[in-house]
Design an enzyme around this catalytic site. Structure first.
Site, short mmCIF file in Angstrom:
data_model
loop_
_atom_site.label_atom_id
_atom_site.label_comp_id
_atom_site.label_asym_id
_atom_site.label_seq_id
_atom_site.Cartn_x
_atom_site.Cartn_y
_atom_site.Cartn_z
CB SER A 46 54.15 75.77 49.72
OG SER A 46 54.94 75.45 50.83
CB SER B 112 56.49 76.03 53.71
OG SER B 112 57.23 74.91 53.31
CE LYS C 291 63.87 72.12 46.98
NZ LYS C 291 63.55 70.80 47.52
CG ASP D 86 64.76 69.19 50.79
OD1 ASP D 86 63.81 69.48 51.54
OD2 ASP D 86 64.90 69.69 49.65
N GLY E 268 66.38 65.99 41.84
CA GLY E 268 66.82 66.86 42.93
C GLY E 268 66.63 66.25 44.31
CB ALA E 269 63.69 64.81 46.02
CE1 TYR F 62 52.94 67.77 50.94
CE2 TYR F 62 55.24 67.09 50.74
CZ TYR F 62 54.25 68.06 50.63
OH TYR F 62 54.58 69.34 50.23
N GLY G 227 55.68 61.08 52.73
CA GLY G 227 56.69 62.12 52.89
C GLY G 227 56.34 63.26 53.82
P1 NDP Z 1 62.82 66.01 39.79
O1 NDP Z 1 61.99 66.52 38.66
O2 NDP Z 1 64.13 66.63 40.08
O3 NDP Z 1 63.08 64.43 39.60
C1 NDP Z 1 62.04 63.59 39.16
C2 NDP Z 1 62.46 62.12 39.26
O4 NDP Z 1 61.32 61.32 38.94
C3 NDP Z 1 63.58 61.71 38.32
O5 NDP Z 1 64.35 60.70 38.90
C4 NDP Z 1 62.78 61.18 37.12
O6 NDP Z 1 63.49 60.23 36.34
C5 NDP Z 1 61.65 60.48 37.82
N1 NDP Z 1 60.47 60.35 36.96
C6 NDP Z 1 59.63 61.34 36.58
N2 NDP Z 1 58.66 60.82 35.80
C7 NDP Z 1 58.88 59.50 35.67
C8 NDP Z 1 58.23 58.43 35.02
N3 NDP Z 1 57.11 58.62 34.32
N4 NDP Z 1 58.74 57.18 35.14
C9 NDP Z 1 59.87 56.96 35.86
N5 NDP Z 1 60.54 57.93 36.51
C10 NDP Z 1 60.06 59.20 36.43
O7 NDP Z 1 61.84 66.11 41.07
P2 NDP Z 1 62.26 66.20 42.62
O8 NDP Z 1 63.44 65.32 42.81
O9 NDP Z 1 62.35 67.61 43.04
O10 NDP Z 1 60.97 65.58 43.35
C11 NDP Z 1 60.69 64.18 43.31
C12 NDP Z 1 59.54 63.87 44.25
O11 NDP Z 1 59.92 64.09 45.62
C13 NDP Z 1 58.31 64.73 43.99
O12 NDP Z 1 57.17 63.91 44.06
C14 NDP Z 1 58.30 65.71 45.16
O13 NDP Z 1 57.02 66.12 45.50
C15 NDP Z 1 58.93 64.86 46.28
N6 NDP Z 1 59.57 65.67 47.33
C16 NDP Z 1 59.11 65.56 48.61
C17 NDP Z 1 59.70 66.28 49.63
C18 NDP Z 1 59.19 66.15 51.04
O14 NDP Z 1 59.53 66.99 51.89
N7 NDP Z 1 58.42 65.13 51.34
C19 NDP Z 1 60.83 67.20 49.39
C20 NDP Z 1 61.26 67.23 48.00
C21 NDP Z 1 60.62 66.49 47.02
P3 NDP Z 1 64.42 60.66 35.09
O15 NDP Z 1 65.71 61.17 35.71
O16 NDP Z 1 64.60 59.39 34.34
O17 NDP Z 1 63.68 61.73 34.35
#
Ligand code: NDP
Length: 295
Positions: free
Chosen positions: A28, A30, A79, A115, A151-152, A244, A265
């Site tokens: 992290s 943070s 979360k 977020d 989640g994001a 990011y 990001g």
């Molecule tokens: P989750 O695991 O909750 O969600 C992952 C998402 O990515 C889902 O929509 C999933 O689709 C999709 N996904 C994963 N693999 C594939 C693939 N091979 N092809 C297509 N879709 C795919 O993760 P988070 O929501 O927590 O995080 C998502 C991103 O956001 C991460 O990269 C994280 O680092 C970034 N992030 C950045 C932040 C910032 O402050 N800049 C804060 C929070 C997150 P499906 O539902 O179909 O599985």
């Protein structure tokens, strides 16, 4: 600078604590972001990494009730699971169903989601929407294509519709997850919301913003949106990738080659952290100090 001591400085007979709860946490950014801010404002607190497997989550939450603890950040995978362990949940966090910031205030643990507003503040900083006097962001008129429904993306979706966007299109690999998010949003907001799992059905609009909230591009050189579908959008489309690290994903590289404005990001990370800092300390976050700490 004023020599008057703040409430936190007066209260502190020993060093205060705040930290990150998650599994893993070692990667992290943070600590450097938050410690720089605490030090800049002479707040006698340390930001710590609190590696917490699921089996230890309850014990960790109890430890936040100690008088020297300001609160915590929460990250993957806790979360959602942490909500029922807290005393009070802010309405936005309750709607999103995820907490990333806990504040220990008046002997209670309060849960927030920074977020979502962090993303909006980041967009405003990139010239998308306006930051109003009440610190809310206005995105009136924008069409947002949100890639992902995890989640994001959930946080982003609730934040975006509350900021007054004209239309939200959620594109996700598993359509049912996008549909579920769409239905949840429709309980609270009247903004037109659509769900798709095939980007060939996207209909580009003017004033479009594409936001990647999937993890595609994080570990591999791949884009969540085929370049031929990206190319159908106007050159004035803004493309934001929540990822990011790496700083340049394939999506951002392809968008830039098409003449589109892009950002990664890091700005969301900065703004969610700044909002959390203010919740813990009741003080404006030293944004430029925090930004410099991320460089
Ligand atoms: P989750 O695991 O909750 O969600 C992952 C998402 O990515 C889902 O929509 C999933 O689709 C999709 N996904 C994963 N693999 C594939 C693939 N091979 N092809 C297509 N879709 C795919 O993760 P988070 O929501 O927590 O995080 C998502 C991103 O956001 C991460 O990269 C994280 O680092 C970034 N992030 C950045 C932040 C910032 O402050 N800049 C804060 C929070 C997150 P499906 O539902 O179909 O599985």
């Amino acid at each position: 600078m004023s020599t008057k001591k703040t409430r936190l400085q007066r209260q502190a007979t020993r060093e205060l604590r705040v930290g990150l709860i998650g599994d893993p946490v070692a990667h992290s950014f943070s600590p450097r972001l938050q410690q720089a801010a605490l030090d800049a404002l002479n707040i006698p607190a340390r930001y710590e990494l609190w590696h917490t497997p699921a089996s230890e989550l309850l014990r960790r939450v109890h430890s936040l009730c100690s008088s020297d603890c300001l609160g915590a950040n929460v990250t993957i995978p806790h979360k959602q699971a942490i909500l029922p362990l807290l005393d009070k949940i802010d309405p936005l966090a309750a709607n999103i169903g995820a907490v990333n910031t806990i504040v220990h205030r008046d002997d209670y643990l309060h849960g927030y989601n920074t977020d979502a507003p962090g993303l909006l503040h980041a967009l405003a900083e990139h010239g998308i929407g306006t930051l109003k006097a009440d610190n809310q962001v206005d995105l009136t008129g924008y069409t947002v294509i949100l890639l992902g429904a995890g989640g994001a993306a959930r946080g982003a979706a609730f934040g975006l519709v509350s900021a007054g966007i004209a239309r939200l299109i959620i594109l996700n690999r598993h359509l049912e997850r996008a549909q579920l998010l769409m239905h949840e949003l429709q309980r609270y907001y009247t903004c037109p919301i659509f769900s798709l799992n095939d980007s060939t059905f996207l209909v580009p609009n003017s004033k479009s913003v594409i936001i990647n909230a999937t993890s595609v591009g994080l570990h591999e050189d791949a884009s969540p949106l085929p370049v031929e579908d990206l190319a159908r959008f106007d050159a004035d489309t803004f493309v934001y990738d929540m990822i990011y690290n790496p700083a340049q994903t394939r999506l951002l590289t392809q968008a830039r080659l098409l003449g589109m404005r892009t950002a990664n990001g890091i700005s969301m990370l900065l703004h969610q952290g700044a909002l959390a800092f203010t919740l813990w300390t009741n003080q404006p976050a030293p944004l430029e100090v925090m930004r410099a700490a991320l460089l």
